[in-house]
Scaffold this motif. Structure first.
Motif, PDB file in Angstrom:
ATOM      1  N   THR A   1      -1.585  -7.387 133.742  1.00 13.19           N
ATOM      2  CA  THR A   1      -0.939  -6.659 132.658  1.00 13.19           C
ATOM      3  C   THR A   1      -1.805  -6.369 131.514  1.00 13.19           C
ATOM      4  OG1 THR A   1      -0.232  -8.780 131.497  1.00 13.19           O
ATOM      5  CG2 THR A   1       1.058  -7.841 133.534  1.00 13.19           C
ATOM      6  N   PHE A   2      -1.427  -5.712 130.571  1.00 12.43           N
ATOM      7  CA  PHE A   2      -2.052  -5.393 129.330  1.00 12.43           C
ATOM      8  C   PHE A   2      -2.359  -7.146 128.696  1.00 12.43           C
ATOM      9  CE2 PHE A   2      -1.663  -5.742 124.544  1.00 12.43           C
ATOM     10  CZ  PHE A   2      -2.903  -4.846 124.415  1.00 12.43           C
ATOM     11  N   LEU A   3      -1.349  -7.801 128.855  1.00 10.58           N
ATOM     12  CA  LEU A   3      -1.717  -9.200 128.317  1.00 10.58           C
ATOM     13  C   LEU A   3      -2.585 -10.104 128.840  1.00 10.58           C
ATOM     14  CD1 LEU A   3       2.190 -10.254 127.963  1.00 10.58           C
ATOM     15  CD2 LEU A   3       0.590  -9.444 126.118  1.00 10.58           C
ATOM     16  N   THR A   4      -2.813  -9.907 130.293  1.00 17.69           N
ATOM     17  CA  THR A   4      -3.920 -10.573 131.083  1.00 17.69           C
ATOM     18  C   THR A   4      -5.169  -9.896 130.944  1.00 17.69           C
ATOM     19  OG1 THR A   4      -3.309  -9.507 133.049  1.00 17.69           O
ATOM     20  CG2 THR A   4      -2.291 -11.539 132.910  1.00 17.69           C
TER      21      THR A   4
ATOM     22  N   ASN B   1      -1.678 -17.132 126.756  1.00 19.76           N
ATOM     23  CA  ASN B   1      -2.060 -17.732 127.823  1.00 19.76           C
ATOM     24  C   ASN B   1      -1.005 -18.924 128.260  1.00 19.76           C
ATOM     25  OD1 ASN B   1      -4.446 -16.188 128.625  1.00 19.76           O
ATOM     26  ND2 ASN B   1      -5.262 -16.875 126.620  1.00 19.76           N
ATOM     27  N   LEU B   2      -0.250 -19.447 127.229  1.00 19.32           N
ATOM     28  CA  LEU B   2       0.394 -20.570 127.733  1.00 19.32           C
ATOM     29  C   LEU B   2       1.429 -20.004 128.603  1.00 19.32           C
ATOM     30  CD1 LEU B   2       0.901 -22.339 124.248  1.00 19.32           C
ATOM     31  CD2 LEU B   2      -0.501 -22.968 125.747  1.00 19.32           C
ATOM     32  N   TYR B   3       2.048 -18.954 128.312  1.00 18.10           N
ATOM     33  CA  TYR B   3       3.049 -18.496 129.276  1.00 18.10           C
ATOM     34  C   TYR B   3       2.542 -17.859 130.522  1.00 18.10           C
ATOM     35  CZ  TYR B   3       6.010 -18.539 125.134  1.00 18.10           C
ATOM     36  OH  TYR B   3       6.593 -19.154 123.761  1.00 18.10           O
TER      37      TYR B   3
ATOM     38  N   TRP C   1      -2.644  -8.984 119.021  1.00 14.46           N
ATOM     39  CA  TRP C   1      -3.134 -10.086 118.809  1.00 14.46           C
ATOM     40  C   TRP C   1      -2.402 -11.347 118.267  1.00 14.46           C
ATOM     41  CZ3 TRP C   1      -8.850  -8.673 117.304  1.00 14.46           C
ATOM     42  CH2 TRP C   1      -9.567  -8.021 118.288  1.00 14.46           C
ATOM     43  N   ALA C   2      -1.643 -10.731 117.140  1.00 14.84           N
ATOM     44  CA  ALA C   2      -0.739 -11.465 116.134  1.00 14.84           C
ATOM     45  C   ALA C   2       0.410 -12.064 116.993  1.00 14.84           C
ATOM     46  CB  ALA C   2      -0.443 -11.007 114.727  1.00 14.84           C
ATOM     47  N   CYS C   3       0.901 -11.476 117.811  1.00 15.96           N
ATOM     48  CA  CYS C   3       2.068 -11.964 118.411  1.00 15.96           C
ATOM     49  C   CYS C   3       1.810 -12.987 119.519  1.00 15.96           C
ATOM     50  CB  CYS C   3       3.079 -10.750 119.377  1.00 15.96           C
ATOM     51  SG  CYS C   3       4.183 -11.059 120.158  1.00 15.96           S
ATOM     52  N   PRO C   4       2.523 -14.322 119.357  1.00 13.63           N
ATOM     53  CA  PRO C   4       2.346 -15.392 120.281  1.00 13.63           C
ATOM     54  C   PRO C   4       3.180 -15.264 121.504  1.00 13.63           C
ATOM     55  CG  PRO C   4       3.889 -16.029 118.450  1.00 13.63           C
ATOM     56  CD  PRO C   4       3.420 -14.682 118.233  1.00 13.63           C
ATOM     57  N   TYR C   5       4.178 -14.395 121.566  1.00 21.19           N
ATOM     58  CA  TYR C   5       5.145 -14.198 122.744  1.00 21.19           C
ATOM     59  C   TYR C   5       4.714 -13.185 123.602  1.00 21.19           C
ATOM     60  CZ  TYR C   5       7.327 -17.017 119.358  1.00 21.19           C
ATOM     61  OH  TYR C   5       7.682 -18.054 118.073  1.00 21.19           O
ATOM     62  N   GLY C   6       3.402 -12.483 123.407  1.00 18.68           N
ATOM     63  CA  GLY C   6       3.268 -11.245 124.451  1.00 18.68           C
ATOM     64  C   GLY C   6       4.347 -10.270 124.592  1.00 18.68           C
ATOM     65  N   ALA C   7       4.813  -9.820 123.345  1.00 20.39           N
ATOM     66  CA  ALA C   7       5.762  -8.933 123.309  1.00 20.39           C
ATOM     67  C   ALA C   7       5.329  -7.745 123.261  1.00 20.39           C
ATOM     68  CB  ALA C   7       6.930  -9.099 122.181  1.00 20.39           C
ATOM     69  N   ARG C   8       4.112  -7.338 122.962  1.00 22.63           N
ATOM     70  CA  ARG C   8       3.634  -6.035 122.692  1.00 22.63           C
ATOM     71  C   ARG C   8       2.797  -5.477 123.656  1.00 22.63           C
ATOM     72  NH1 ARG C   8       3.661  -3.986 117.205  1.00 22.63           N
ATOM     73  NH2 ARG C   8       5.494  -4.788 116.103  1.00 22.63           N
ATOM     74  N   GLU C   9       2.847  -4.477 124.260  1.00 21.68           N
ATOM     75  CA  GLU C   9       1.731  -3.850 125.196  1.00 21.68           C
ATOM     76  C   GLU C   9       1.364  -2.429 124.733  1.00 21.68           C
ATOM     77  OE1 GLU C   9       3.109  -4.647 129.137  1.00 21.68           O
ATOM     78  OE2 GLU C   9       4.006  -6.663 128.678  1.00 21.68           O
ATOM     79  N   LEU C  10       0.035  -2.315 125.081  1.00 19.38           N
ATOM     80  CA  LEU C  10      -0.390  -0.770 124.716  1.00 19.38           C
ATOM     81  C   LEU C  10      -0.030  -0.116 125.908  1.00 19.38           C
ATOM     82  CD1 LEU C  10      -2.499   0.272 122.317  1.00 19.38           C
ATOM     83  CD2 LEU C  10      -4.250   0.240 124.482  1.00 19.38           C
ATOM     84  N   ASP C  11       0.189   1.111 125.583  1.00 21.44           N
ATOM     85  CA  ASP C  11       0.243   2.055 126.474  1.00 21.44           C
ATOM     86  C   ASP C  11      -0.940   2.911 126.393  1.00 21.44           C
ATOM     87  OD1 ASP C  11       0.967   4.497 128.167  1.00 21.44           O
ATOM     88  OD2 ASP C  11       3.049   4.596 127.550  1.00 21.44           O
ATOM     89  N   ARG C  12      -1.676   2.854 127.570  1.00 22.48           N
ATOM     90  CA  ARG C  12      -2.980   3.589 127.815  1.00 22.48           C
ATOM     91  C   ARG C  12      -2.889   5.050 127.680  1.00 22.48           C
ATOM     92  NH1 ARG C  12      -5.115  -0.350 131.880  1.00 22.48           N
ATOM     93  NH2 ARG C  12      -5.134   1.345 133.335  1.00 22.48           N
ATOM     94  N   ALA C  13      -1.557   5.551 128.346  1.00 22.80           N
ATOM     95  CA  ALA C  13      -1.511   6.940 128.246  1.00 22.80           C
ATOM     96  C   ALA C  13      -1.097   7.660 127.026  1.00 22.80           C
ATOM     97  CB  ALA C  13      -0.286   7.265 129.207  1.00 22.80           C
ATOM     98  N   THR C  14      -0.666   7.073 126.048  1.00 23.02           N
ATOM     99  CA  THR C  14      -0.197   7.363 124.871  1.00 23.02           C
ATOM    100  C   THR C  14      -1.179   7.041 123.801  1.00 23.02           C
ATOM    101  OG1 THR C  14       1.568   5.777 124.237  1.00 23.02           O
ATOM    102  CG2 THR C  14       2.121   8.068 125.208  1.00 23.02           C
ATOM    103  N   GLY C  15      -1.749   5.842 124.095  1.00 20.42           N
ATOM    104  CA  GLY C  15      -2.707   5.236 123.013  1.00 20.42           C
ATOM    105  C   GLY C  15      -1.987   4.434 121.813  1.00 20.42           C
TER     106      GLY C  15
END
Lengths: 308, 231
Positions: free
Chosen positions: A230-233, A300-302, B113-127
């Motif tokens: 995923t984006f995260l990995t 990465n912990l998750y 990078w600032a989010c510890p929970y991995g809540a944000r994901e980049l959409d490569r199509a829209t950038g």
């Protein structure tokens, strides 16, 4: 962290350019080594502006949506990335006018030139510091969240700057700058060595237990919930083996510090300095790659890491 | 208001229905589309607001599988908002929802990078950066019945493992449940003060597997049938 080449190039190039310009202004203000002639200021000054400009361009093309990059100056009050952008953009007019005055203006304009020089000097320091703080302000990455990060950026920027300056000076004018270079080299190498010992030392950090809230038992990942990356990995999952990290650190110290030091203490020729500078800049590319590759984001912990 | 979710780890069965419902609603929602890369290829990947991971807690035989859905925590001290250089990321004052203005985002990844929970994901199509909106385009929709004005993930959850509500109100269902069931926040040591809370599994009587005593008639019959019928 995934080491993106554009960001590596940007930080090395703009760091060296800003460091070089800061040293030029300092040499001009305090007449270091008898002072630089306006001709001697001009060529390194132009190179510095090109290095910073090239770095900024590369960082803009690193963005996924570059057409909105002008908006990056909008959150100066909270964001270090925004501050870096603002300081970096302001640097160009002040640095250019300073160089222009050094080239064309008569002697009576000297105070004006100094004012522009001092502003450009402060802006270049602020810009390098902001670059460091972009990484140092992230609580999610323990390896970056330290005052050593901006300190390293400042030290390495000035170190690569002074080498670039020496590469422009004919041998008879080098005098004091060789000592300055050796001093900056020592500071940069020591700070980086402290950093490398510090990041491998045991730390209190987030663990898979604090990440999931199960503090009294062993927690193990069974399923990531996705079949491919995923984006995260892709962004945070990057890892290098310890063995390669050690080899790369050795290469970095050898080509960025040991080889330039040998050139510096052996009465350097201009050609020798050019080679030493290129070697040091390549070393900094290795250093910057490691800076990203060694950083472990808490997400990465998750994904199963036991601690970060 | 401080809107957020409560996720009950005791009853989550890990069916991924919340993630699917989220994708269905938000693909055409205010930050849609949620691009998929190679959805039918060998390496399927894509943008999701909600991801479910499974963990083993404890060590066999004293262990338990925990299914762990994670989406944006809508933190009170959201570092993703402070680090954003463009002002695209913002936290709404009126209900505490953290959103990304898709017209302003330049795709620098700094917020992720600032989010510890991995809540944000980049959409490569829209950038641009995409994240959970807490279905902000649904929870206020006057055209929907009142009980439907909830995030898609909450509505769809077949195990009722998700709750949505206002954490500012101490008597709201979410506040009360968190109080009664010792709901907790993830990675509290980072100090982001996430709004979403997780309810730990409740203590249950262990199901005996050894020294069960003499088998009753049912057990004897079962053993007999198992002996007779070849499978």
């Amino acid at each position: 962290m995934h080491p993106a080449f554009s960001v590596i190039f940007f930080t090395v190039s703009s760091g060296a350019g800003l460091g070089l310009f800061a040293l030029l202004v300092l040499a001009d203000l305090f007449k270091l080594g008898g002072g630089l002639s306006s001709q001697a200021l001009l060529m390194p000054g132009i190179l510095a502006i090109f290095l910073v400009g090239g770095g900024f361009l590369s960082s803009v093309f690193h963005l996924a949506n570059p057409k909105n990059s002008w908006r990056a100056v909008m959150r100066f009050r909270t964001s270090w990335l925004s501050r870096e952008g603002v300081f970096g953009l302001l640097f160009f007019p002040f640095a250019s006018i300073y160089l222009g005055l050094a080239w064309l203006a008569p002697e009576s304009w000297l105070p004006v030139r100094y004012v522009f020089g001092i502003v450009a000097l402060l802006l270049s320091w602020a810009a390098i510091f902001s670059t460091g703080m972009i990484y140092a302000c992230l609580k999610t990455i323990r390896q970056w969240n330290t005052p050593l990060t901006p300190a390293n950026y400042l030290a390495l920027g000035h170190f690569s700057g002074v080498l670039l300056l020496l590469a422009f000076l004919p041998q008879e004018n080098q005098g004091l700058f060789v000592f300055l270079a050796i001093a900056l080299l020592a500071v940069a190498a020591f700070l980086k060595a402290i950093y490398y010992f510090w990041i491998v030392a045991p730390h209190i950090s987030s663990t898979i237990n604090t990440a999931t809230g199960f503090n009294r038992a062993k927690v193990k990942l069974l399923d990531q919930g996705h079949t491919h990356g995923t984006f995260l990995t892709q962004e945070f999952g990057f890892q290098v083996a310890r063995k390669y990290r050690l080899i790369l650190k050795a290469i970095f110290f050898l080509i960025a510090f040991v080889y330039p030091l040998m050139i510096l203490i052996g009465n350097p020729t201009q050609g020798g300095m050019v080679i030493a500078t290129i070697s040091a800049l390549l070393g900094l590319v290795v250093e910057r790659w490691l800076f990203f590759a060694e950083a472990r984001h808490v997400v990465n912990l998750y994904h199963g890491a036991q601690r970060c | 208001m401080r809107l957020g979710l409560v996720i009950d780890l005791d009853v989550c069965v890990g069916c991924h229905a919340c993630a699917i419902a989220c994708k269905q609603w938000n693909a055409s929602g205010m930050t849609g589309a949620l691009t998929d890369y190679e959805p039918y290829g060998a390496e399927p990947s894509g943008v999701w607001f909600n991801r479910i991971r499974s963990y083993e807690v404890g060590e066999y035989p004293v262990s338990k599988t925990i299914n762990f859905p994670m989406s944006c925590m809508h933190c009170e001290d959201a570092a993703c908002v402070t680090v954003c250089p463009t002002g695209a990321s913002y936290k709404r004052a009126e209900d505490g929802i953290v959103l990304v203005d898709q017209d302003k985002c330049m795709g620098c990844n700094f917020c992720s990078w600032a989010c510890p929970y991995g809540a944000r994901e980049l959409d490569r199509a829209t950038g641009t950066m995409k994240k959970c909106t807490l279905c902000a385009d649904r929870i206020y929709d006057q055209n929907l019945a009142v009980e439907d004005r909830q995030p898609a993930c909450v509505l769809t959850c077949p195990a009722h493992a998700r709750m949505f509500g206002d954490f500012d109100d101490p008597e709201s269902a979410v506040s009360r449940t968190v109080r009664e069931r010792s709901g907790y926040q993830l990675m509290p040591e980072l100090g982001y003060n996430p709004t979403n809370h997780y309810l730990p599994p409740r203590k249950a009587k262990p199901i005996p597997i050894e020294n069960l005593g003499k088998p009753g008639f049912k057990e004897k019959l079962k053993t007999f049938v198992n002996k007779v019928v070849k499978r």
